[in-house]
Design an enzyme around this catalytic site. Structure first.
Site: not given
Ligand code: ZN
Length: 156
Positions: A46, A51, A88-89, A130-131, A134
């Site tokens: 995701g 991000q 998380c990226l 999660h997304e 953000h």
């Molecule tokens: Zn994330």
């Protein structure tokens, strides 16, 4: 399509609240496609627009069941609870156990502005939560029950 730079934890952009998407134009399509390519090349499931430095309410998710694009998403219902390992990226190399709903229903718009509904369980439910977080400047660490130790990471 192009791969964009993923912003890492510590950058204040990740703590900001995103504005709704108002224009369903080519710029949005390019953003969504770039986000999908960036997510895939980073090996993530995701990615949210902040991000890649865009403070708009748009996310992409692919947990292996096909690409999902969500514009202006919101959780309309959730049930149950699950505790699983999450990363998380934007926080490379860090993983923790979070508590999330077992099942969520999200209402959103697609790239052309049509209303859509997505239901997710398990990993998809976690990715949706999660997304969407953000978009309100929330990272998974705010939900973490316990971060994994370096020893545990080696086992993962
Ligand atoms: Zn994330």
């Amino acid at each position: 399509m192009a791969i964009r730079n993923i912003i890492k934890e510590g950058d204040e952009i990740l703590a900001k609240k995103c504005r709704p998407v108002e224009k369903f134009d080519q710029k949005l399509v390019t953003l969504l496609e770039d986000m999908a390519e960036t997510m895939a090349s980073a090996g993530g499931v995701g990615l949210a627009a902040p991000q890649v430095g865009i403070l708009r309410r748009a996310v992409v998710i692919d947990v292996g069941e096909g690409l999902i694009e969500l514009v202006n998403p919101r959780i309309v219902s959730h049930e149950g609870e699950q505790q699983e390992v999450e990363g998380c990226l934007s926080c490379p190399g860090e993983y923790g156990i979070t508590t999330r709903p077992a099942k969520v229903t999200v209402e959103a718009q697609d790239r052309s502005g049509e209303t859509i509904q997505v239901q997710g369980e398990g990993l998809l439910a976690r990715a949706l939560c999660h997304e969407l977080d953000h978009l309100d400047g929330v990272l998974f660490k705010d939900h973490v029950v316990r971060m994994l130790s370096p020893e545990e990471l080696e086992e993962e």
